[in-house]
Enzyme design. Structure first.
Site, PDB file in Angstrom:
ATOM      1  CG  HIS A  40      62.097  39.484  14.969  1.00 43.09           C
ATOM      2  ND1 HIS A  40      61.265  40.521  14.096  1.00 43.09           N
ATOM      3  CD2 HIS A  40      60.905  38.588  15.611  1.00 43.09           C
ATOM      4  CE1 HIS A  40      60.090  40.206  14.338  1.00 43.09           C
ATOM      5  NE2 HIS A  40      59.941  39.424  15.469  1.00 43.09           N
ATOM      6  CG  ASP A  50      61.507  42.741  11.712  1.00 47.60           C
ATOM      7  OD1 ASP A  50      61.400  42.793  13.012  1.00 47.60           O
ATOM      8  OD2 ASP A  50      62.343  41.723  11.346  1.00 47.60           O
ATOM      9  CG  HIS A  51      57.881  44.176  16.830  1.00 48.98           C
ATOM     10  ND1 HIS A  51      57.258  42.818  16.291  1.00 48.98           N
ATOM     11  CD2 HIS A  51      58.441  43.720  17.851  1.00 48.98           C
ATOM     12  CE1 HIS A  51      57.652  42.035  17.175  1.00 48.98           C
ATOM     13  NE2 HIS A  51      58.649  42.532  18.001  1.00 48.98           N
TER      14      HIS A  51
HETATM   15  N1  LIG Z   1      48.801  41.005  18.959  1.00 56.21           N
HETATM   16  C1  LIG Z   1      50.126  41.431  18.786  1.00 56.21           C
HETATM   17  O1  LIG Z   1      50.805  41.447  19.696  1.00 56.21           O
HETATM   18  C2  LIG Z   1      50.882  40.907  17.435  1.00 56.21           C
HETATM   19  C3  LIG Z   1      52.322  41.054  17.551  1.00 56.21           C
HETATM   20  C4  LIG Z   1      53.032  40.954  16.334  1.00 56.21           C
HETATM   21  C5  LIG Z   1      52.295  40.641  14.951  1.00 56.21           C
HETATM   22  N2  LIG Z   1      50.987  40.293  14.916  1.00 56.21           N
HETATM   23  C6  LIG Z   1      50.144  40.209  13.910  1.00 56.21           C
HETATM   24  O2  LIG Z   1      48.984  41.293  13.766  1.00 56.21           O
HETATM   25  C7  LIG Z   1      47.870  40.702  13.260  1.00 56.21           C
HETATM   26  C8  LIG Z   1      46.717  40.947  13.886  1.00 56.21           C
HETATM   27  O3  LIG Z   1      46.824  40.141  15.261  1.00 56.21           O
HETATM   28  P1  LIG Z   1      45.943  40.045  16.560  1.00 56.21           P
HETATM   29  O4  LIG Z   1      46.666  39.711  17.692  1.00 56.21           O
HETATM   30  O5  LIG Z   1      45.638  41.854  16.568  1.00 56.21           O
HETATM   31  O6  LIG Z   1      44.823  39.174  16.220  1.00 56.21           O
HETATM   32  P2  LIG Z   1      43.013  39.134  16.752  1.00 56.21           P
HETATM   33  O7  LIG Z   1      42.816  39.931  18.041  1.00 56.21           O
HETATM   34  O8  LIG Z   1      42.759  37.899  16.471  1.00 56.21           O
HETATM   35  O9  LIG Z   1      42.391  40.235  15.643  1.00 56.21           O
HETATM   36  C9  LIG Z   1      41.857  39.913  14.393  1.00 56.21           C
HETATM   37  C10 LIG Z   1      40.814  41.143  13.963  1.00 56.21           C
HETATM   38  O10 LIG Z   1      40.498  40.778  12.726  1.00 56.21           O
HETATM   39  C11 LIG Z   1      39.077  41.164  12.648  1.00 56.21           C
HETATM   40  N3  LIG Z   1      38.504  40.063  11.469  1.00 56.21           N
HETATM   41  C12 LIG Z   1      38.386  38.811  11.587  1.00 56.21           C
HETATM   42  N4  LIG Z   1      38.152  38.218  10.521  1.00 56.21           N
HETATM   43  C13 LIG Z   1      37.690  39.192   9.908  1.00 56.21           C
HETATM   44  C14 LIG Z   1      36.815  39.462   8.473  1.00 56.21           C
HETATM   45  N5  LIG Z   1      36.383  38.641   7.699  1.00 56.21           N
HETATM   46  N6  LIG Z   1      36.499  40.761   8.172  1.00 56.21           N
HETATM   47  C15 LIG Z   1      37.103  41.864   9.064  1.00 56.21           C
HETATM   48  N7  LIG Z   1      37.750  41.684  10.043  1.00 56.21           N
HETATM   49  C16 LIG Z   1      37.945  40.377  10.753  1.00 56.21           C
HETATM   50  C17 LIG Z   1      38.642  40.717  13.935  1.00 56.21           C
HETATM   51  O11 LIG Z   1      37.275  41.268  14.421  1.00 56.21           O
HETATM   52  P3  LIG Z   1      35.956  40.606  13.994  1.00 56.21           P
HETATM   53  O12 LIG Z   1      36.090  39.330  14.788  1.00 56.21           O
HETATM   54  O13 LIG Z   1      35.024  41.395  14.809  1.00 56.21           O
HETATM   55  O14 LIG Z   1      35.935  40.550  12.601  1.00 56.21           O
HETATM   56  C18 LIG Z   1      39.790  41.312  14.758  1.00 56.21           C
HETATM   57  O15 LIG Z   1      39.501  42.831  15.207  1.00 56.21           O
HETATM   58  C19 LIG Z   1      48.263  39.276  13.035  1.00 56.21           C
HETATM   59  O16 LIG Z   1      48.876  39.266  11.391  1.00 56.21           O
HETATM   60  C20 LIG Z   1      49.329  39.072  13.981  1.00 56.21           C
HETATM   61  O17 LIG Z   1      50.259  37.885  13.360  1.00 56.21           O
HETATM   62  C21 LIG Z   1      50.064  40.704  16.454  1.00 56.21           C
END
Ligand SMILES: NC(=O)c1ccc[n+]([C@@H]2O[C@H](COP(=O)([O-])OP(=O)(O)OC[C@H]3O[C@@H](n4cnc5c(N)ncnc54)[C@H](OP(=O)(O)O)[C@@H]3O)[C@@H](O)[C@H]2O)c1
Length: 500
Positions: free
Chosen positions: A241, A178-179
């Site tokens: 949060h 929980d950041h």
């Molecule tokens: N972004 C933020 O600031 C933030 C903040 C709080 C929480 N989160 C949480 O963090 C998590 C990630 O978020 P994100 O924003 O980084 O998402 P994202 O940019 O959509 O990244 C998703 C990642 O998963 C990989 N992926 C998708 N399907 C896959 C598969 N079948 N096998 C292996 N890799 C796979 C994608 O790469 P490929 O397409 O190359 O496979 C990509 O690296 C989520 O749970 C989100 O709710 C994110």
């Protein structure tokens, strides 16, 4: 290096947004500070076929906002390895384990592994299962799993996910992020409460009238619209949060400041969180959705106009509500909470409103002479610090009192030097310190709490959406919620004299 930590990180979602924006810069800052040095390595995985060289470039690019010599960046990125990997394909885990084994030997990592799930929660269960069945969990060193939110969509899905993960990891190996808990000032709630007798001795229902938690955001849903459509403000902010902040405010003093003792108190106080009946939920919670507005000459689109949002969406972008802890310390003290998108200002703060004196001995000539409420404000974002509103005599003849705000806030520059929340959380995980992560017992209780409200809302469509203009502090009903109890929101950036 004395403080050096030893571990292999395996990041699932290594090409994603979270990894680039938060994880790589945070790992680099830990490297600059010497927590990571010779004995660490990182395997980034995702499906796309990247080379190590390309991966190193992606990491260097993600560090562009950090001042650092090029050779330091190169030495850091040398510890990074990319492995194309589909998390649903069992064979890929065999390749992953071979690489992990090789790096373990190369960097002498003592079989310590940290698995970071930086991808869609749909895959968390599959990954956890494969880590066990494909023998990627080590027996000699530590295995820790860091999981991003959202942890489930409601109590049932959270429980199912928890069971999947628990089949491979024990509770004390799981670090649910929980950041908000990594933020300096939220941690300072404990310092303010437990480091000051004048505060902790008043910290109960004899002296405190109500507590207000505000997490207001000025931005709309932006690029998170797709996710937001399936979540809404209650799931996105209140269940996690806000509930965590309320828990830190409400818990009893822990026996020591250790993770185990703090957890014990958090879990204990959450057991006293009143779960509303549907009737109470209807009364105690207000939902809102932002409408378009023109602010400073710029038209801000409504939620329903955002891309990836249904033009008739009933998803809430605002929540205000009342939480209550039914225990000896807090019976009768409402915790009012409020969060929303496209509000007047970005601000996270807690206002602790003390009870009025039993009587005002100063002549009350007019209503304006009324003594102001004593308020302790804990600022979390964008400034960090705290303030105390007390009454003092106005200078000059006659006797009039006026509220004086004693403010202690870190300047933006000092705040900028604070470790980012993710940096702190990663270091905690390296240290095996779970204080700032959420235990399943906490999550299960806050889901039960949120589920009642969600259920009531799902049953009755809002008739007035969108019901607050962008740039305001939410729907009028949020003000009425407090007025009904004879109270008002302390924080109100819409007023000419804010905070009054
Ligand atoms: N972004 C933020 O600031 C933030 C903040 C709080 C929480 N989160 C949480 O963090 C998590 C990630 O978020 P994100 O924003 O980084 O998402 P994202 O940019 O959509 O990244 C998703 C990642 O998963 C990989 N992926 C998708 N399907 C896959 C598969 N079948 N096998 C292996 N890799 C796979 C994608 O790469 P490929 O397409 O190359 O496979 C990509 O690296 C989520 O749970 C989100 O709710 C994110």
């Amino acid at each position: 290096m004395q403080n050096e930590k030893v571990a292999l990180f395996i990041i699932f979602g290594g090409s994603g947004d979270l990894a680039r924006r938060k994880l790589y810069p945070s790992l680099f800052r830990l490297y600059q500070k010497g927590y990571l040095d010779q004995h660490f390595a990182v395997i980034g995985t995702a499906r796309r076929p990247w080379t190590d060289d390309y991966y190193h470039q992606v990491i260097s690019d993600s560090l562009s906002s950090i001042q650092a010599p090029t050779d330091q960046i190169a030495a850091f990125t040398d510890h990074f390895y990319y492995q194309a990997h589909d998390v649903t394909n069992s064979e890929h885990y065999v390749v992953l384990e071979n690489l992990a084994e090789k790096l373990d030997q190369k960097y002498d990592l003592q079989n310590n592994r940290i698995f970071y799930m930086a991808m869609s929660p749909n895959f968390f269960g599959t990954i956890a299962k494969h880590l066990k069945t494909e023998n990627i969990l080590t027996t000699a060193g530590f295995n820790r799993l860091i999981i991003e939110k959202p942890f489930g969509h409601d109590y049932n899905s959270a429980e199912e996910l928890n069971e999947q993960i628990r089949s491979s990891f024990t509770e004390n190996q799981i670090y649910r992020i929980d950041h908000y808990l990594g933020k300096e000032m939220v941690q300072n709630i404990s310092a303010i409460r437990f480091g000051n007798n004048i505060i902790e001795s008043l910290w109960n229902n004899r002296y405190i009238d109500n507590i207000q938690i505000t997490l207001s955001e000025a931005l709309g849903v932006e690029e998170r619209a797709g996710y937001y459509e399936s979540a809404g403000a209650m799931r996105d902010m209140v269940q996690n949060h806000i509930s965590q902040i309320a828990t830190l405010l409400a818990m009893e003093p822990p026996v020591s400041f250790s993770a185990a003792d703090i957890r014990r108190e958090k879990i204990k106080v959450l057991r006293s969180l009143h779960i509303d009946t549907p009737e109470e939920a209807r009364r105690n919670f207000v939902r809102g959705q932002y409408a378009a507005a023109t602010v400073d000459g710029t038209r801000l689109e409504s939620y329903r106009e955002a891309t990836q949002v249904n033009s008739e969406s009933n998803v809430e972008t605002f929540v205000a509500g009342k939480m209550e802890f039914e225990n000896y310390r807090w019976a009768g003290v409402p915790f009012y909470v409020r969060t929303g998108k496209r509000l007047a200002k970005k601000e996270t703060r807690v206002d602790v409103v003390f009870k009025q004196l039993p009587m005002n001995i100063f002549e009350t000539i007019s209503d304006e002479d009324k003594l102001s409420d004593n308020v302790l404000t804990i600022y979390v974002e964008p400034t960090e610090g705290f303030g105390l509103r007390v009454n003092a005599k106005r200078l000059g003849q006659g006797f009039e009192t006026r509220p004086v705000d004693l403010d202690f806030r870190h300047s933006a520059a000092a705040a900028g030097n604070n470790p980012e929340a993710y940096e702190r959380l990663l270091l905690d995980a390296l240290n095996g310190d779970s204080t700032n992560f959420t235990h399943w017992d906490e999550l299960s209780q806050t889901w039960k709490f949120a589920d009642v409200v969600e259920k009531v809302w799902a049953e009755t469509k809002p008739t007035d959406f969108p019901n607050y203009p962008s740039g305001s502090m939410g729907p009028v009903a949020a003000d009425k919620l407090l007025q009904r109890d004879g109270r008002y929101w302390i924080y109100n950036p819409m007023q000419a004299t804010p905070d009054k």
